[in-house]
Design a protein around this motif. Sequence first.
Motif, short mmCIF file in Angstrom:
data_model
loop_
_atom_site.label_atom_id
_atom_site.label_comp_id
_atom_site.label_asym_id
_atom_site.label_seq_id
_atom_site.Cartn_x
_atom_site.Cartn_y
_atom_site.Cartn_z
N UNK A 18 6.17 -0.03 1.72
CA UNK A 18 5.30 0.94 2.36
C UNK A 18 4.12 0.49 2.21
N UNK A 19 3.83 -0.23 1.45
CA UNK A 19 2.11 -1.01 2.17
C UNK A 19 2.05 -1.90 2.38
N UNK A 20 3.54 -2.62 2.60
CA UNK A 20 3.05 -3.47 3.76
C UNK A 20 3.24 -2.99 5.37
N UNK A 21 4.08 -1.82 5.58
CA UNK A 21 3.81 -1.40 6.81
C UNK A 21 2.64 -0.23 6.91
N UNK A 22 1.90 0.27 5.80
CA UNK A 22 0.76 0.65 6.32
C UNK A 22 -0.08 -0.07 6.64
N UNK A 23 -0.59 -1.60 5.46
CA UNK A 23 -1.37 -3.07 6.33
C UNK A 23 -0.82 -2.93 8.12
N UNK A 24 0.17 -3.86 7.91
CA UNK A 24 0.58 -4.41 9.50
C UNK A 24 0.07 -3.02 10.67
N UNK A 25 0.68 -1.37 10.63
CA UNK A 25 0.02 -0.79 11.41
C UNK A 25 -1.67 -0.56 11.60
N UNK A 26 -2.17 -0.95 10.11
CA UNK A 26 -3.63 -0.53 9.87
C UNK A 26 -4.00 -2.10 10.95
N UNK A 27 -3.51 -3.48 10.56
CA UNK A 27 -4.51 -4.44 11.12
C UNK A 27 -3.77 -4.51 12.90
N UNK A 28 -2.77 -3.83 12.89
CA UNK A 28 -2.60 -4.06 14.96
C UNK A 28 -3.27 -3.39 15.80
N UNK A 29 -3.89 -2.15 14.84
CA UNK A 29 -4.49 -1.13 15.31
C UNK A 29 -6.15 -1.55 15.38
N UNK A 30 -6.65 -2.15 13.73
CA UNK A 30 -7.47 -2.27 14.15
C UNK A 30 -8.07 -4.24 14.90
N UNK A 31 -6.68 -4.79 15.18
CA UNK A 31 -6.70 -5.85 16.07
C UNK A 31 -7.51 -5.70 17.21
#
Length: 299
Positions: A18-31
């Motif tokens: 779950x944490x990996x999904x959270x981070x990937x979604x955050x990074x994709x939006x931030x990037x």
Amino acid sequence: MTIGRFAPSPTGILHLGNLRTALASWLSARAAGGRWLVRMEDVDGPRCRWDLGEAQLRDLAALGLESDGPVVWQSGRLADYQAALVALHAAGRLYPCACTRKDLQLLASAPHAEDGLRPYPGRCRGRAWERFEQALRLRLPEGAMAWEDRLLGPQTDDPATLTGDPLLFRRDGCFAYHLAVVVDDGAQGITEVVRGADLRPVTATQIRLQEALGLPRPDYAHLGLVVAPDGSRLGKRAGGLGLEALAARGVSSAEVLGWLGWSLGCLERPEACRSEELIQAFDWAGAPKGEVRVPEAWA
Ligand code: GLU
């Protein structure tokens, strides 16, 4: 503007997957210079708990992932789900379903789709409408549908063989997951959905529901699951792979974040870091497509 989201169900701790999904979604939006929202999917039955949702938000904050707007709890959005059902009924897309769980088990003659999904065979399609207070399904159009996954590439799925007509309202009076997720992604203006590969097989069905409601289609990316060091599903072991359990074994949040960032292709080595440090290196083109194994030492 890119708007991403992380939408956990508050039914347990957030484990590494779950944490990996959270981070990937955050990074994709931030990037992409966009916004990132957290939504608590707490309508799906009695296993949802506020305290678990609050604990999930604390864990996200410990990784430096905080929602850019108020956290939406689906339990506060029931009027919108009801309005969506009324609209679908007006468009002739709903039918009542009287099948019990047992009926469905007996009917499930088709080979089971991946992940144990049993497509609903449409037994009640011809049933006459009575009222809203009964189990309701969406009548799907015939045929396969093509969609694009940002990580996995072009996909072609026939929802009839994966989910069949999805249940949108349950006999127990609850709005079902597919309805809530699609209505909320639309209402929040979500432009990209990043989630675990276990939800890939329901994506075509959710796109059909978006179409029925006249909602735009977000981009999708489905991440490989986090599995045990031997490649098996985590199952109950996932419970020991949250931030608190790892901290008790001497693994800091910064180290977890570094491992997650490395697993997404942002770092050469898994080493402690802060979330902002990963943004620049994040790129879907460099993100691994497959499953990721938990380090031996943490398992
Ligand atoms: N609430 C769902 C879950 O935790 C995720 C929904 C989604 O990302 O579309 O499995």
